[in-house]
Design a protein around this motif. Structure first.
Motif, PDB file in Angstrom:
ATOM      1  N   LEU A  35       0.639  -1.223  -0.004  1.00 55.13           N
ATOM      2  CA  LEU A  35       0.059   0.097  -0.014  1.00 55.13           C
ATOM      3  C   LEU A  35       0.858   1.120  -0.001  1.00 55.13           C
ATOM      4  O   LEU A  35       0.272   2.407   0.044  1.00 55.13           O
ATOM      5  N   GLY A  36       2.049   1.232  -0.195  1.00 52.11           N
ATOM      6  CA  GLY A  36       2.951   2.363  -0.026  1.00 52.11           C
ATOM      7  C   GLY A  36       3.649   2.660   1.279  1.00 52.11           C
ATOM      8  O   GLY A  36       4.581   3.560   1.134  1.00 52.11           O
ATOM      9  N   HIS A  37       3.413   2.123   2.199  1.00 57.04           N
ATOM     10  CA  HIS A  37       4.152   2.430   3.548  1.00 57.04           C
ATOM     11  C   HIS A  37       5.494   2.004   3.621  1.00 57.04           C
ATOM     12  O   HIS A  37       5.998   0.836   3.328  1.00 57.04           O
ATOM     13  N   LYS A  38       6.357   2.869   4.171  1.00 58.14           N
ATOM     14  CA  LYS A  38       7.751   2.557   4.210  1.00 58.14           C
ATOM     15  C   LYS A  38       8.030   2.630   5.816  1.00 58.14           C
ATOM     16  O   LYS A  38       8.929   1.908   6.224  1.00 58.14           O
ATOM     17  N   ARG A  39       7.391   3.703   6.471  1.00 57.91           N
ATOM     18  CA  ARG A  39       7.679   3.678   8.069  1.00 57.91           C
ATOM     19  C   ARG A  39       6.751   2.898   8.710  1.00 57.91           C
ATOM     20  O   ARG A  39       5.603   3.567   8.943  1.00 57.91           O
TER      21      ARG A  39
END
Length: 351
Positions: free
Chosen positions: A191-195
């Protein structure tokens, strides 16, 4: 055809089948030295008369008690019940255990034991002596308490250890914790989350470490930093509040949190709201357990659904079918599943 509410006796079954009382008893208790034709004949009389063997009669007829005992944590269970927190661990445990026991003519009983008490051995020994169970199901943290497992081993009581994969006596069983944490983290990355932060459970539960390991593996595979993104709670709402605050204070750019149980994740939801953030527009949340309460939060929480009933059911099957023989199959891992709801969404563009 059955006889309504009139109680049918074992003597009536013997007379109907034209066999001795001992033969009927051996058939009822799945005893040896009964020819297949004789077994079928007796079973036909049992079915025709509607005979239901009493637990007392079964226990008197042989060495088995026809009882499976499940042991759950006293302190945590009573706290959940008193506070009406909506957890359903015991409900699911009973669902899986009672239905499976009933299928085999067994009964399931539940005892609450304080694993931290210095008298745990004495308390459990008294329970074992009174009930003489044919098998015991240990749930975390009892499943890795050496005082409990050693006592059961010495008494020759077969047992299953849910939430434990150690190479020790008993049947080790897990519920896909590491894989579920890996899947949850990977879904957030998609979903694009990195942190992505995690609120881990207490160290005394091995499953807490497995969930962290799954999160770390997914983050590592995608080259994402995990420094400062792990806080630990004790499964309580209060500890979830403290952990969520610490994570957000340290990581203002964090866009997702995985909580190791529903209470801590619900606390994180409240902390996020207090800071004026929106779920899931600003931050996504995923929980573990999937107890009923998370379906009614705002928004409803995406959660890992733990297969408690299925696992306990399988534990009962193993304990009954092994009949005291050693388990040779290694760790039994019952897979968990991720139930997606409205608390997860794409990472915010600003991130």
């Amino acid at each position: 055809m059955g006889r309504g509410h009139k109680s049918v006796t074992i003597r009536e079954v013997a007379e109907d089948a034209g066999v001795s009382l001992q033969t009927v008893s051996r058939v009822i208790n799945d005893g040896p030295n009964v020819r297949p034709q004789m077994r079928d004949k007796v079973q036909a009389s049992i079915d025709r008369l509607g005979y239901v063997p009493s637990l007392a009669a079964q226990r008197m007829s042989g060495s088995r008690s026809y009882i499976i005992l499940a042991i759950n944590d006293r302190e945590r269970t009573l706290a959940d019940w008193r506070e009406r927190q909506g957890t359903d661990w015991v409900d699911q445990m009973l669902l899986g255990g009672i239905l499976t026991c009933s299928k085999h003519g067994y009964r399931m009983m539940v005892e609450l034991v304080d694993t931290h008490a210095d008298h745990v051995e004495r308390e459990l020994a008294a329970t074992i002596a009174a009930l003489q169970p044919d098998g015991v199901i240990l749930t975390p943290p009892h499943s890795e308490n050496p005082l409990i497992t050693t006592l059961l081993e010495k008494r020759g009581v077969p047992f299953a250890r849910i939430g434990s994969n150690r190479e020790e006596p008993g049947i080790p069983m897990t519920m896909g914790d590491e894989g579920a944490a890996y899947t949850s983290t990977k879904r957030l990355i998609e979903l694009g989350h990195k942190r992505i932060g995690i609120i881990a459970g207490p160290r005394e539960y091995s499953l807490s470490g497995w969930r962290v390991a799954g999160w770390e593996r997914a983050m590592s595979e995608h080259g994402l930093d995990i420094h400062g993104l792990n806080e630990r709670g004790d499964f309580s709402y209060e500890s979830g509040t403290q952990a969520a605050r610490a994570l957000l204070d340290r990581n203002p750019q964090m866009t997702a949190i995985i909580g190791s149980n529903d209470q801590m994740t619900l606390a994180a939801l409240e902390v996020v709201r207090d800071r004026g953030m929106h779920v899931p527009r600003d931050i996504s949340l995923i929980s573990f357990d999937n107890t009923p309460i998370v379906r009614f939060s705002q928004p409803p929480l995406t959660a890992v659904d733990q297969p408690i009933a299925e696992t306990v059911s399988l534990a009962v099957e193993k304990l009954i079918t092994l009949k005291g023989q050693d388990h040779k199959g290694g760790v039994i891992d019952v897979k968990a599943s991720l139930v997606e709801r409205a608390s997860t969404g794409p990472a915010p563009r600003s991130a």
